[in-house]
Design an enzyme around this catalytic site. Structure first.
Site, PDB file in Angstrom:
ATOM      1  N   GLU A 174      11.497  -1.743 -16.433  1.00 34.24           N
ATOM      2  CA  GLU A 174      11.286  -1.675 -14.986  1.00 34.24           C
ATOM      3  C   GLU A 174      12.550  -1.925 -14.166  1.00 34.24           C
ATOM      4  O   GLU A 174      12.553  -2.715 -13.229  1.00 34.24           O
ATOM      5  CB  GLU A 174      10.189  -2.684 -14.575  1.00 34.24           C
ATOM      6  N   GLU A 194       1.850   1.705 -22.253  1.00 36.80           N
ATOM      7  CA  GLU A 194       0.964   0.637 -21.753  1.00 36.80           C
ATOM      8  C   GLU A 194      -0.278   1.214 -21.080  1.00 36.80           C
ATOM      9  O   GLU A 194      -0.698   0.762 -20.010  1.00 36.80           O
ATOM     10  CB  GLU A 194       1.721  -0.246 -20.735  1.00 36.80           C
TER      11      GLU A 194
HETATM   12  C1  XIL Z   1       1.547  -8.065 -17.960  1.00 41.23           C
HETATM   13  C2  XIL Z   1       0.578  -8.804 -18.857  1.00 41.23           C
HETATM   14  O1  XIL Z   1      -0.420  -7.910 -19.269  1.00 41.23           O
HETATM   15  C3  XIL Z   1      -0.018  -9.977 -18.124  1.00 41.23           C
HETATM   16  O2  XIL Z   1      -0.812 -10.765 -19.006  1.00 41.23           O
HETATM   17  C4  XIL Z   1       1.077 -10.822 -17.535  1.00 41.23           C
HETATM   18  O3  XIL Z   1       0.508 -11.846 -16.754  1.00 41.23           O
HETATM   19  C5  XIL Z   1       1.995  -9.995 -16.681  1.00 41.23           C
HETATM   20  O4  XIL Z   1       2.508  -8.933 -17.444  1.00 41.23           O
HETATM   21  N1  XIL Z   1       4.310  -3.865 -17.150  1.00 41.23           N
HETATM   22  C6  XIL Z   1       4.781  -4.460 -18.292  1.00 41.23           C
HETATM   23  C7  XIL Z   1       3.976  -5.505 -18.964  1.00 41.23           C
HETATM   24  O5  XIL Z   1       5.820  -4.046 -18.815  1.00 41.23           O
HETATM   25  O6  XIL Z   1       4.768  -6.458 -19.593  1.00 41.23           O
HETATM   26  C8  XIL Z   1       3.041  -6.181 -18.002  1.00 41.23           C
HETATM   27  O7  XIL Z   1       2.199  -7.069 -18.726  1.00 41.23           O
HETATM   28  C9  XIL Z   1       2.234  -5.155 -17.248  1.00 41.23           C
HETATM   29  C10 XIL Z   1       3.131  -4.251 -16.453  1.00 41.23           C
END
Ligand code: XIL
Length: 570
Positions: A320, A437
């Site tokens: 990100e 994801e």
């Molecule tokens: C999220 C997790 O799912 C949560 O449990 C945590 O509180 C915050 O992070 N993008 C990403 C992930 O790359 O690491 C994130 O995961 C969701 C968005």
């Protein structure tokens, strides 16, 4: 059958208010030797016989035995008071138990119809699972609006002999055995040579216990895992120089016990940054010079990647890093704007390049990815910015192997063409482009067909991913809806760990593709197989003699017969 009485009781106790399952026929009220009608749809008479007999595996149980089978002959049963409309609107699946004798033939298409309407025709007809034992089956029914009530079901093939028991209508798919190796996502994904993965919330489930339902669901259905939080910077290095690998190690151990690949997530990110690096992940407010921050980043990457060397197969190196707005994309010669993170602010843009180099130095075998959200659909400024950045990295010789699209979606927003064209263009940069994801929230859980629409969206994504060789992996961000970081029930399993329509949509895509491809995972060259093959077209004509197996994928697009299997080359 006893186990189903038990199951029904459990269901009645836990879902007293809703009819989750209705047993239509367990054949216990029939006399041994009783015959059930068989109906041939294309001929007046049939020699096929359906007879109530003793269960071949349990003398205390009665089951239906179908023998002397002719084509198009199905068992005829009455739904009694229930109409087709009631059956298919109150329940989603037709489930039963099937026992195939060892000598049973190969070609099988299971069909079920109510009067003239087909409610299911099984496309997975080459493989009906194990023989010589009972296998739980369930089929999603097409909903029918008719007052008909004669149910026809069975195998539409000539060489089928089978036993059937516990025919039931099920509204949640209890008929599906998540752990039956041939019914899992993983089974079908591996046949296509793809990775199907999931983020695991390691802290809330016991990944050390292979007998827990949750753990078993994970290793049965997925061949790739990623830690949802446990390999982030704050989890691995809460204090400077103090590394805590325990939770991450547990996940890696699980993966090794079950032959799964591991994605490492994530080495450099502005979020979930420990407070000794930055107060908020954005500001460089702990007094570090550029050189010192670079040293912190290098130490973190080197220690973590070295710790997992050979055990974590790929890393999200930078996560990100792009700005959401991309206001200067047209004027800025780079073609992208970076997010003001502690790394960008403290080091400058080169933090990205350096991170990849450090990771590569620590484990030259690991595949290195950049990962981002909101960059899935071609045409958006951020999508273009991502492409520009990735192209810049690749052209500068940075050791990058692939691009991750997070794909946190909501039902209704998916534009399949824009996603497809975006994924496609990364192939020309010689990079993988994977779905890292995936979760798809439902905006209104009470909308009619909410879960079916979600399933359709999952199907779309899976199909696109399957179309491209450089889309090697599809990972969902979590296992059950209640444990998701997002609302709107975005995942494949509900809170009771039951597979949702979305699960079956993905499995369908994988299953059909595997069947069509008919290829072994990644066309392996192993000792058992010859290194060279003869390739035939569908007319049986020899196309290439003695082609090296590794060149199969370079054949012109089309369908070939290789090793007696149908192989599709795109
Ligand atoms: C999220 C997790 O799912 C949560 O449990 C945590 O509180 C915050 O992070 N993008 C990403 C992930 O790359 O690491 C994130 O995961 C969701 C968005």
């Amino acid at each position: 059958m006893n186990k189903y009485i038990l199951l029904t009781l459990c269901i009645l106790t836990s879902f007293a208010a809703s009819a989750e399952e209705k047993v239509l026929f367990d054949f216990e009220n029939y006399d041994l030797g009783a015959r059930i009608e068989m109906r041939d749809f294309y001929s007046e008479t049939t020699a096929s016989v359906a007879e109530v007999v003793q269960d071949p595996a349990n003398p205390n149980n009665k089951v239906l035995h179908v023998s002397n089978k002719s084509w198009n002959t199905l068992i005829e049963l009455s739904l009694g008071q229930m109409t087709a409309e009631e059956a298919t609107s109150s329940y989603q699946y037709l489930a039963f138990d099937l026992y195939r004798p060892a000598q049973d033939g190969a070609y099988k298409m299971f069909v079920a119809r109510i009067d003239a309407d087909t409610i299911y025709a099984d496309a997975g007809f080459y493989d009906q699972g194990a023989t010589g034992q009972w296998v739980g089956k369930s089929y999603r029914m097409k909903s029918i609006t008719s007052q008909g009530n004669t149910l026809y079901m069975g195998y539409q093939s000539i060489d089928a002999e089978f036993y059937i028991d516990n025919v039931r209508l099920v509204s949640v798919d209890y008929g599906y055995n998540y752990f039956d190796p041939e019914q899992t996502l993983r089974h079908h994904a591996e046949k296509c040579g793809k990775n199907i993965g999931a983020a695991v919330p390691v802290w809330r489930i016991n990944v050390n216990d292979d007998n827990q339902d949750m753990t078993q669901t994970i290793y049965s259905n997925f061949n790739m895992v990623v830690a949802e939080n446990e390999m982030k910077i704050d989890a691995l290095q809460p204090n400077r120089g103090e590394f805590t690998f325990y939770n991450g190690d547990c996940l890696v151990n699980l993966a090794e016990r079950h032959n799964m690949s591991v994605r490492g997530h994530t080495l450099v990110w502005h979020s979930q940054v420990p407070s000794w690096i930055s107060s908020d992940g954005k500001k460089n407010d702990r007094g570090y010079s550029r050189a010192e921050l670079l040293r912190i980043m290098k130490d973190h990457i080197t220690t973590v990647v070295t710790h997992y060397k050979g055990r974590v197969h790929e890393w999200d190196v930078v996560n990100e890093c792009l700005d959401d707005n991309q206001t200067t994309i047209r004027t800025n010669p780079a073609g992208y704007d970076l997010r003001p993170s502690v790394w960008y602010t403290g080091i400058g843009e080169e933090f990205i390049d350096s991170a990849f180099v450090y990771a590569h130095q620590a484990d030259p075998e690991a595949k290195l990815y950049i990962n981002e959200y909101g960059v899935e659909f071609q045409g958006k400024a951020k999508t273009q910015a991502y492409y520009n950045l990735v192209r810049r990295l690749k052209n500068s010789g940075i050791p990058i192997d692939g691009v991750g699209l997070q794909c946190h979606f909501t039902v209704g927003e998916i534009d399949s063409t824009k996603l497809d064209t975006n994924i496609k263009r990364y192939a020309s940069l010689n990079l993988n482009c994977i779905v890292t994801e995936l979760d798809i929230s439902i905006p209104n859980l009470n909308a009619p067909n909410a879960y079916e629409q979600q399933a359709a969206a999952y199907r779309t994504i899976a199909n696109i991913c399957m179309n491209y060789d450089h889309c090697t992996s599809l990972l969902v961000w979590g296992i059950t809806d209640n444990m998701s970081w997002r609302g709107g029930d975005p995942l494949l399993f509900n809170s009771q760990l039951r597979a949702k329509p979305a699960f079956f949509a993905i499995r369908d895509v994988l299953e059909h593709r595997a069947q069509f491809l008919g290829v072994e995972p990644n066309m392996p060259i192993d000792e058992q197989q010859s290194t060279h093959v003869d390739v035939y077209n569908l007319y049986g004509q020899l196309v290439v003699k003695n082609l090296h197996r590794s060149h199969i994928r370079q054949l012109p697009a089309g369908i070939y017969i290789i090793d007696r299997k149908k192989v599709m080359i795109r």
